[in-house]
Scaffold this motif. Structure first.
Motif, short mmCIF file in Angstrom:
data_model
loop_
_atom_site.label_atom_id
_atom_site.label_comp_id
_atom_site.label_asym_id
_atom_site.label_seq_id
_atom_site.Cartn_x
_atom_site.Cartn_y
_atom_site.Cartn_z
N ALA A 178 43.55 39.70 22.37
CA ALA A 178 43.61 38.47 23.18
C ALA A 178 44.16 38.73 24.58
CB ALA A 178 44.45 37.42 22.45
N PRO A 179 43.51 39.63 25.33
CA PRO A 179 43.92 39.82 26.73
C PRO A 179 43.08 38.91 27.63
CG PRO A 179 42.31 41.47 26.15
CD PRO A 179 42.40 40.54 24.97
N ILE A 180 43.43 38.85 28.92
CA ILE A 180 42.57 38.09 29.85
C ILE A 180 41.23 38.81 29.96
CG2 ILE A 180 42.27 37.31 32.22
CD1 ILE A 180 45.29 37.12 32.48
N ALA A 181 41.26 40.15 30.10
CA ALA A 181 40.06 40.98 30.23
C ALA A 181 39.07 40.37 31.22
CB ALA A 181 39.39 41.19 28.87
N PRO A 182 39.43 40.37 32.50
CA PRO A 182 38.63 39.61 33.47
C PRO A 182 37.31 40.26 33.87
CG PRO A 182 40.47 40.68 34.58
CD PRO A 182 40.65 40.96 33.12
N GLY A 217 50.52 47.50 35.90
CA GLY A 217 50.57 46.24 36.62
C GLY A 217 49.24 45.51 36.49
N PHE A 218 48.83 44.81 37.55
CA PHE A 218 47.64 43.96 37.45
C PHE A 218 46.56 44.30 38.49
CE2 PHE A 218 50.79 41.85 34.96
CZ PHE A 218 50.06 41.32 33.90
N SER A 219 46.61 45.55 39.00
CA SER A 219 45.51 45.98 39.88
C SER A 219 44.26 46.12 39.01
CB SER A 219 45.84 47.34 40.50
OG SER A 219 45.94 48.30 39.47
N LYS A 267 51.14 38.26 42.98
CA LYS A 267 49.88 38.65 43.64
C LYS A 267 48.79 38.87 42.60
CE LYS A 267 51.77 39.45 47.84
NZ LYS A 267 52.49 38.17 47.92
N GLU A 268 47.54 38.91 43.04
CA GLU A 268 46.40 39.24 42.18
C GLU A 268 46.46 38.48 40.86
OE1 GLU A 268 47.38 43.47 42.11
OE2 GLU A 268 45.54 43.88 43.22
N PHE A 269 46.61 37.16 40.95
CA PHE A 269 46.69 36.37 39.72
C PHE A 269 45.29 35.87 39.35
CE2 PHE A 269 47.80 33.09 36.74
CZ PHE A 269 48.88 33.64 36.07
N PHE A 306 41.36 32.78 30.85
CA PHE A 306 42.48 32.75 31.80
C PHE A 306 43.84 32.78 31.10
CE2 PHE A 306 39.21 30.34 34.32
CZ PHE A 306 39.06 31.30 35.31
N SER A 307 44.84 33.13 31.86
CA SER A 307 46.22 33.01 31.36
C SER A 307 46.46 31.53 31.03
CB SER A 307 47.18 33.48 32.44
OG SER A 307 48.49 33.16 32.08
N GLY A 308 47.03 31.29 29.86
CA GLY A 308 47.32 29.90 29.47
C GLY A 308 46.13 29.15 28.92
N VAL A 335 50.64 43.87 23.79
CA VAL A 335 50.11 45.14 24.27
C VAL A 335 50.85 45.58 25.52
CG1 VAL A 335 48.08 46.26 25.26
CG2 VAL A 335 47.84 44.80 23.26
N ARG A 336 51.07 44.62 26.41
CA ARG A 336 51.74 44.99 27.67
C ARG A 336 53.17 45.46 27.41
NH1 ARG A 336 49.62 44.93 32.63
NH2 ARG A 336 47.51 44.15 32.70
N LYS A 337 53.75 45.00 26.32
CA LYS A 337 55.11 45.45 25.99
C LYS A 337 55.08 46.84 25.32
CE LYS A 337 58.83 43.22 23.58
NZ LYS A 337 58.86 42.02 22.76
N GLY A 383 44.89 29.49 26.01
CA GLY A 383 45.06 29.23 24.57
C GLY A 383 44.63 30.40 23.70
N LYS A 384 44.33 31.54 24.33
CA LYS A 384 43.88 32.72 23.57
C LYS A 384 44.86 33.11 22.48
CE LYS A 384 43.98 35.59 27.07
NZ LYS A 384 44.55 34.85 28.17
N SER A 385 46.13 33.28 22.89
CA SER A 385 47.13 33.78 21.93
C SER A 385 47.33 32.80 20.79
CB SER A 385 48.48 33.97 22.62
OG SER A 385 48.31 34.73 23.74
S1 PPS Z 1 44.56 41.84 31.73
O1 PPS Z 1 43.99 41.39 33.02
O2 PPS Z 1 43.61 41.58 30.65
O3 PPS Z 1 45.00 43.23 31.78
O4 PPS Z 1 45.84 40.90 31.49
P1 PPS Z 1 46.70 40.80 30.16
O5 PPS Z 1 47.10 42.12 29.66
O6 PPS Z 1 46.04 39.90 29.20
O7 PPS Z 1 48.05 40.14 30.68
C1 PPS Z 1 48.04 38.83 31.10
C2 PPS Z 1 49.42 38.23 30.97
O8 PPS Z 1 50.25 38.74 31.99
C3 PPS Z 1 50.85 37.68 32.74
N1 PPS Z 1 50.58 37.98 34.17
C4 PPS Z 1 49.38 37.89 34.81
N2 PPS Z 1 48.16 37.47 34.43
C5 PPS Z 1 47.15 37.51 35.33
N3 PPS Z 1 47.29 37.95 36.58
C6 PPS Z 1 48.50 38.39 37.02
N4 PPS Z 1 48.64 38.85 38.27
C7 PPS Z 1 49.60 38.38 36.12
N5 PPS Z 1 50.91 38.73 36.21
C8 PPS Z 1 51.47 38.49 35.01
C9 PPS Z 1 50.29 36.40 32.24
O9 PPS Z 1 51.36 35.75 31.62
C10 PPS Z 1 49.27 36.75 31.18
O10 PPS Z 1 49.57 36.21 29.92
P2 PPS Z 1 48.61 35.25 29.06
O11 PPS Z 1 49.01 35.52 27.66
O12 PPS Z 1 47.18 35.58 29.33
O13 PPS Z 1 48.98 33.89 29.51
#
Ligand code: PPS
Length: 568
Positions: free
Chosen positions: A471-475, A441-443, A523-525, A400-402, A432-434, A404-406
């Motif tokens: 270190a992405p979320i990669a859900p 986006g996050f669809s 959205k879509e978090f 998940f975001s937060g 990577v996102r930068k 501790g991956k990074s």
């Molecule tokens: S993914 O799903 O793997 O493509 O996501 P990722 O590239 O790792 O990007 C996740 C970081 O983007 C921020 N963020 C969100 N995360 C999840 N869902 C939504 N909708 C979203 N919007 C923005 C978030 O800060 C993630 O950062 P990390 O480093 O994981 O905390």
């Protein structure tokens, strides 16, 4: 005594002038960009390697081939050669229409008049052709996960051969080989099909087979597509060239076959026989477990060890090729020579190194004795298969975001850089996102694209001997699996689940995003309003709650040491 009929066989190419004309006309046709496997198939269709096929299979030919290895006209053909396309492309095609077939750079190789379009029953194809609908079989995996949903069939008109820039002098069409055999007066030719490097035992057995059949020998390795994880063909061809010097001059030749193998065991053996007949051979060596795909999902072999030989033998006359048994050769230490295993006296000391043992020795940089392989072959193999502690690999954190991956990824990167030896690249989610995925986006679609881009970059790094830390979320599990498959072609892939619970991530809420997500402002978090597939086969699961970052990174290092990827 069977002698080769070396008259030319039909090709699908038109004359040079007609090809130039067709090329211009084809500019207006709807184009299909062929996949690497389709390019291999098309090359062998056009040059007669797949004779009597005159194009990608019609539905009737396909049905007969799948059901009982026979084309609609009754001729033996065990392998579907089909043009799979996606639904959107298929929907835009009218029956009777000509389409242009292009390679991946857009070069037009041929045209096809589409006479058939159908949605195949892939489960049936898997059961009948490959013996089981089990995706651990590489061709079944391809069928379900890579091939398009719709098949198109129809006659092909050949315009030009696919271009190969490598080993040009070693590539021959069936007619070129036939002409070569005619010129040298070779009338009995044993083919040896291989997708592996040759060692001394292979050299002994192939030469012995040729002598027994009173024939010349054609080493006919596959350089199109083989089993995922095989040694690349560039290395293999350098190895084969070294072995070729070991045969008595003028008895043996080598030619490269741009075939896309399916690893279909018995059916594949029959198919290989037909292809060799087309290339002018009279005999073929078929061994134990010919073109075997390895174990199925239950850990058992897909085919019996002698199924391929039996099926081949049953059809040998129709194939037009005599089968030569592959003798398992072993090194008899007391006599310092290779002998067939079944002819060695009981009390003799026999040495053998299995494929698994060879890979272990290469991976650990251990000795490979000269009785086993030729020094030039070993030196080539050592170049492409350095010990594991010098190979590239990918560490892929997910969570998940937060979670501790990074932070853990950063600590790991620094520790690996401190050790030195290989370049380390961190592909953190935010970085990577930068830099790579700034427009996304996050669809689901965008997340998949983002992860596939990361996977592509990591696979290139791994291929070239570096360390990629992602270190992405990669859900999504399917996307992670696809990335794993891509990277494992080149090196190790470690999936590490940073298993911090969603409650803990939300409690920490380091970026304040969870609050916004709860309020519906994002959205879509992931974990709140978008799914996360928990990894089921991660190499390591990290529990971060109440644990120091340093300790987590250390656990990863221990895992890497255990896998031999970093020196202990
Ligand atoms: S993914 O799903 O793997 O493509 O996501 P990722 O590239 O790792 O990007 C996740 C970081 O983007 C921020 N963020 C969100 N995360 C999840 N869902 C939504 N909708 C979203 N919007 C923005 C978030 O800060 C993630 O950062 P990390 O480093 O994981 O905390």
């Amino acid at each position: 005594m069977q002698l080769a009929n070396l008259a030319p066989i039909p090709e699908l190419y038109v004359s040079y002038d007609s090809a130039q004309k067709l090329k211009l006309e084809a500019a207006d046709l709807t184009s299909w960009d062929l996949s690497p496997r389709q390019i291999c198939d098309l090359e062998l269709l056009m040059n007669g390697g797949f004779n009597p096929l005159k194009g990608f299979m019609s539905e009737a030919d396909y049905d007969g081939c799948v059901e009982d290895m026979r084309l609609a006209d009754g001729s033996l053909w065990p392998m579907p050669i089909t043009l799979d396309v996606d639904e959107a492309f298929a929907d835009g095609i009218e029956l009777g229409q000509d389409i242009a077939l292009r390679d991946q750079e857009g070069v037009i190789l041929g045209t096809m008049t589409v006479t058939d379009r159908w949605v195949p029953n892939k489960a049936r194809e898997a059961e009948k052709v490959f013996g089981a609908d089990d995706a651990t079989h590489p061709a079944v995996n391809y069928l379900h996960n890579h091939a398009g949903k719709v098949y198109l069939g129809g006659p092909v008109t050949g315009i030009q051969q696919p271009v190969h820039y490598d080993f040009r002098a070693r590539r021959d069409t069936p007619n070129e080989l036939r002409a070569y055999f005619r010129k040298l007066g070779w009338r009995r030719i044993v083919a040896f099909q291989t997708r592996n490097p040759l060692h001394r035992a292979h050299q002994e057995l192939t030469f012995r087979a040729a002598k027994e059949a009173q024939a010349n020998l054609l080493i006919h390795p596959v350089v199109g597509m083989t089993k995922p994880g095989d040694i690349d063909h560039f290395t293999r061809v350098r190895c084969y060239e070294a072995v070729l010097d070991q045969y008595p001059q003028a008895t043996t030749t080598m030619s490269l076959l741009n075939l896309a193998m399916r690893m279909a065991g018995p059916r594949e053996a029959v198919w290989h026989g037909l292809i060799r007949r087309n290339h002018g051979c009279t005999h073929m060596i078929i061994g134990r477990d010919h073109a075997g795909p390895g174990k199925n999902s239950a850990g058992e072999d897909f085919y019996g060890p002698y199924d391929a030989q039996e099926l081949f033998r049953a059809h040998a006359e129709e194939i037009g090729i005599e089968m030569v048994d592959f003798k398992h050769m072993v090194w008899v230490q007391d006599r310092a020579q290779y002998e067939p295993a079944d002819e060695v006296e009981k009390d003799a000391t026999v040495l053998n190194i299995s494929g698994t043992e060879l890979r272990r020795r290469l991976a650990e940089g251990l000795d490979i004795p000269e009785w086993f392989s030729f020094p030039q072959v070993v030196s080539e193999l050592r170049k492409t298969r350095p010990p594991r502690s010098k190979q590239g690999f990918t560490v892929f954190f997910t969570g998940f975001s937060g979670s501790g991956k990074s932070t853990i990824a950063n600590a790991l990167m620094v520790k690996l850089m401190e050790m030195g030896g290989r370049p380390v690249t961190l592909l953190d989610g935010d970085i990577v996102r930068k830099n790579l995925s700034s427009e996304l986006g996050f669809s689901k679609e965008h997340r998949d694209l983002n992860i596939r881009r990361i996977g592509y970059v990591a696979s290139e790094i791994t291929k070239n001997g570096g360390i990629a830390i992602c270190a992405p979320i990669a859900p999504y599990a399917t996307t992670r699996r696809a990335v794993r498959e891509e990277i494992e072609q080149y090196g190790a892939f470690l999936e590490i689940h940073v298993a911090t619970s969603i409650e803990e991530c939300e409690r920490r809420d380091r970026k304040g995003l969870y609050k916004l997500a709860r309020e519906g402002k994002i959205k879509e978090f992931t974990g709140i309003s978008d799914p996360y597939d928990v990894p089921e086969h991660a190499e390591l699961v990290l529990d971060t709650e109440g644990v120091e970052v340093d300790h987590c990174a250390h656990q990863v290092l221990l895992k890497l040491e255990q896998m031999g990827l970093v020196a202990a």
